[in-house]
Design a protein around this motif. Structure first.
Motif, mmCIF file in Angstrom:
data_model
loop_
_atom_site.group_PDB
_atom_site.id
_atom_site.type_symbol
_atom_site.label_atom_id
_atom_site.label_comp_id
_atom_site.label_asym_id
_atom_site.label_seq_id
_atom_site.Cartn_x
_atom_site.Cartn_y
_atom_site.Cartn_z
ATOM 1 N N ILE A 330 0.509 7.418 -59.105
ATOM 2 C CA ILE A 330 0.702 8.700 -59.471
ATOM 3 C C ILE A 330 -0.517 9.296 -60.376
ATOM 4 O O ILE A 330 -0.263 10.399 -60.410
ATOM 5 C CB ILE A 330 1.691 6.999 -60.578
ATOM 6 C CG1 ILE A 330 3.338 7.129 -59.305
ATOM 7 C CG2 ILE A 330 2.684 8.624 -61.180
ATOM 8 C CD1 ILE A 330 3.834 6.434 -59.590
ATOM 9 N N SER A 331 -1.297 8.318 -61.810
ATOM 10 C CA SER A 331 -2.154 9.034 -62.633
ATOM 11 C C SER A 331 -3.134 10.205 -61.497
ATOM 12 O O SER A 331 -3.192 11.109 -62.127
ATOM 13 C CB SER A 331 -2.914 8.009 -63.056
ATOM 14 O OG SER A 331 -3.802 8.169 -63.744
ATOM 15 N N LEU A 333 -2.781 11.802 -59.549
ATOM 16 C CA LEU A 333 -1.700 12.986 -59.208
ATOM 17 C C LEU A 333 -1.197 14.119 -59.751
ATOM 18 O O LEU A 333 -0.996 14.908 -60.093
ATOM 19 C CB LEU A 333 -0.324 12.781 -57.937
ATOM 20 C CG LEU A 333 -0.964 12.232 -56.863
ATOM 21 C CD1 LEU A 333 0.574 11.555 -56.216
ATOM 22 C CD2 LEU A 333 -1.411 12.900 -55.574
ATOM 23 N N PHE A 334 -1.440 13.236 -61.313
ATOM 24 C CA PHE A 334 -1.429 14.032 -62.140
ATOM 25 C C PHE A 334 -1.871 14.410 -63.183
ATOM 26 O O PHE A 334 -1.547 14.733 -64.462
ATOM 27 C CB PHE A 334 0.651 13.415 -62.937
ATOM 28 C CG PHE A 334 1.486 13.200 -61.569
ATOM 29 C CD1 PHE A 334 2.357 14.851 -61.857
ATOM 30 C CD2 PHE A 334 1.854 12.448 -61.330
ATOM 31 C CE1 PHE A 334 3.194 14.786 -61.251
ATOM 32 C CE2 PHE A 334 3.089 12.698 -60.377
ATOM 33 C CZ PHE A 334 4.363 13.841 -60.945
ATOM 34 N N LYS A 337 -3.139 17.876 -64.516
ATOM 35 C CA LYS A 337 -1.531 18.257 -64.981
ATOM 36 C C LYS A 337 -1.839 18.622 -66.230
ATOM 37 O O LYS A 337 -0.867 19.068 -66.703
ATOM 38 C CB LYS A 337 -0.060 18.261 -63.705
ATOM 39 C CG LYS A 337 0.925 18.873 -64.224
ATOM 40 C CD LYS A 337 2.380 18.724 -63.270
ATOM 41 C CE LYS A 337 3.172 19.635 -63.366
ATOM 42 N NZ LYS A 337 4.734 18.932 -63.425
ATOM 43 N N PHE A 338 -1.007 17.170 -66.558
ATOM 44 C CA PHE A 338 -1.037 16.528 -68.059
ATOM 45 C C PHE A 338 -2.368 16.477 -68.216
ATOM 46 O O PHE A 338 -2.165 16.404 -69.787
ATOM 47 C CB PHE A 338 -0.061 15.054 -67.511
ATOM 48 C CG PHE A 338 1.224 15.115 -67.446
ATOM 49 C CD1 PHE A 338 1.952 15.832 -67.649
ATOM 50 C CD2 PHE A 338 1.578 14.358 -65.933
ATOM 51 C CE1 PHE A 338 2.925 16.124 -67.263
ATOM 52 C CE2 PHE A 338 2.582 14.396 -65.544
ATOM 53 C CZ PHE A 338 3.546 15.977 -65.632
ATOM 54 N N LYS A 468 -9.374 18.362 -69.017
ATOM 55 C CA LYS A 468 -8.675 19.039 -68.091
ATOM 56 C C LYS A 468 -8.953 20.151 -68.058
ATOM 57 O O LYS A 468 -9.269 21.263 -68.579
ATOM 58 C CB LYS A 468 -7.718 19.055 -68.224
ATOM 59 C CG LYS A 468 -6.095 18.888 -67.121
ATOM 60 C CD LYS A 468 -4.950 19.160 -67.672
ATOM 61 C CE LYS A 468 -4.258 20.535 -69.106
ATOM 62 N NZ LYS A 468 -3.436 20.784 -69.407
#
Length: 494
Positions: A330-331, A333-334, A337-338, A468
């Protein structure tokens, strides 16, 4: 940054560059490189169960058990320190082969060991291989990845560490019915399989384009960039950015990697010092969190809680490993994005709370006769929460952050220094965990670790800027103050 030294407004990405889908070739390269990380994960997972049988079979004391488990982490310090210089000289690709080959030799020594000294020798050799792999996998992946997917791709080493841990738990559970004279040997020998896979997979892997630029092999670098970019134009832009950054910061030294330690430690600039503090800090707290030790000694924790059957202990491990693997995916994949900061702060603060609850639950289980079932359930849930929050934050982001914040000239050896701190702290915590818990109890130890994570959260909040979506060549500006930035622009204008 353009030819006038002006930073693009969209976070370091050229205005002509579009946000693109995940590049399949870059993904394949990242997966192959990150397969190396299964080696550490499998060892962490399988040793948590294998040591129960090794202790019975070889009649180990608790100190010998701590030395056996912690020695791999301490010896991986050697590989981590050597990996930076090695990868600057041999290249990222062949350093991956060296890591896999060394671990393969260590796995054979461990699995075939006739005595404790031979088993320790195998741990030393395997540890050196682990040290190499922990540094080189994220560095290679970061250097070959496009900026907009670098967070996901650079977090794959932690994904594979977690997969390796889960595989180790499953193997423990599957072999728990085999004679204790042989099952731990089979468990350790199986670690040689991913090492062979890595050695074969590297045949089709390209070299890092940034290392090729360092070696002035620009045509080869462009060929790799074309495959990891969406168009020839994007590849040309990326090559230009890498080349300009290298010419500005590193090309004056004809011998790649020379003088880096002096630049990092003895005479660092203010931005370099801040980068080093951030990289070493996140690696320190990754292991000071006690995550590796909790996983290694989890069966001991639950034996103290009143669960004595090995099959039940291994079943709890599988549950925890599944939760950990799910959260790290989950981490990953995001991350793009975050961003790094929100997930890092969420993970560290969540670990602080989970370790506090685990400490409270363990305190209720310290009574020699009465061990309430609800307290055991709380401990199981708290352990799963602790490793899950680790996998959301510190686990993947440590490798991403360490591999992307150093400038090209300092990246390999700077990352190797940060990872060496990681390995040293991991070894110290693993080799003292049981001794300290005898003094403080498991509950007291978990309270201490909770406090460490509170301090870590404060450190991350003030010291870790968001990276990011930025090109590797632009991240260094995040650590500059206004005066340093102005001086750099004046140099470019001249």
């Amino acid at each position: 940054m353009d030819e006038h030294g002006v930073e693009p407004k969209n976070g370091g990405i050229s205005p002509t560059r579009k946000i693109v889908k995940l590049n399949g070739y870059a993904l394949a390269c990242a997966i192959l490189a990150s397969t190396n990380s299964i080696l550490l994960g499998y060892d962490i997972g399988v040793m948590s169960g294998a040591v129960l049988y090794i202790r019975e079979n070889l009649k180990l004391s608790s100190i010998q058990e701590e030395l056996l488990i912690g020695s791999l982490n301490v010896c991986s310090l050697i590989g981590s320190l050597l990996s930076g210089k090695t990868s600057d000289i041999l290249g990222r690709r062949y350093t991956i082969v060296l890591a896999a080959t060394t671990f393969f030799a260590g796995a054979l020594l461990m699995g075939l060991a006739p005595s404790y000294p031979f088993l320790m020798a195998g741990r030393v050799v395997a540890g050196i291989g682990v040290g190499y792999s922990l540094m080189i996998a994220p560095v290679y992946t970061a250097e070959i990845s496009p900026a907009m997917s670098r967070g996901f791709l650079s977090s794959l080493p932690e994904v594979f560490i977690t997969v390796g841990i889960l595989l180790g738990y499953v193997v423990n559970y599957a072999l728990s019915g085999v004679s204790s004279k042989y099952n731990w040997r089979i468990m350790l020998l199986l670690a040689a399989i991913p090492a062979i896979a890595v050695g074969l997979g590297v045949i089709v892997m390209p070299e890092s384009p940034r290392w090729l630029v360092m070696k002035k092999r620009l045509s080869e670098a462009k060929r790799v960039l074309v495959k990891t970019s969406e168009s020839d134009q994007e590849a040309e832009e990326r090559l230009g950015e890498i080349t300009r950054a290298w010419e500005l910061n590193g090309s004056s030294n004809n011998n790649v990697g020379q003088g880096v330690w002096k630049e990092l430690i003895w005479r660092p600039t203010r931005p370099t010092r801040r980068i080093l503090v951030a990289a070493i800090g996140i690696n320190f707290f990754m292991q000071a969190s006690g995550n590796d030790a909790v996983i290694y000694y989890l069966p001991e924790v639950f034996k103290a809680a009143g669960i004595h059957k090995k099959k039940e202990l291994f079943a709890i491990n599988v549950i925890m490993g599944t939760a950990k693997a799910s959260c790290v995916m989950i981490s990953a994949l995001f991350l793009d994005k975050f961003g790094r900061r929100p997930l890092l702060l969420l993970g560290s603060s969540g670990m602080a709370v989970a370790l506090l609850v685990l400490g409270l639950g363990s305190k209720f289980l310290e009574h020699p006769t009465h061990k309430p079932t609800w307290a055991i359930v709380i401990c199981v849930v708290a352990v799963c929460a602790d490793v899950s929050f680790f996998s959301i934050g510190l686990g993947p982001i440590t490798w991403v952050y360490s591999s992307e914040i150093f400038p090209l000239r300092l990246r390999a050896q700077g990352t190797s220094l940060a990872v060496s701190v990681n390995r040293l702290v991991s070894g110290v915590v693993s080799m003292t965990f049981l001794t300290i818990t005898k003094k403080l109890s498991f509950g007291g130890m978990f309270f201490v670790l909770s406090g460490v994570m509170v301090v870590a959260t404060v450190f991350f909040f003030f010291m870790m800027p968001e990276t990011k979506g930025r090109n590797l060549e632009d991240i260094g500006k995040l650590f500059e103050d206004k005066r340093t930035s102005d001086e750099g622009r004046e140099m470019l204008d001249k």
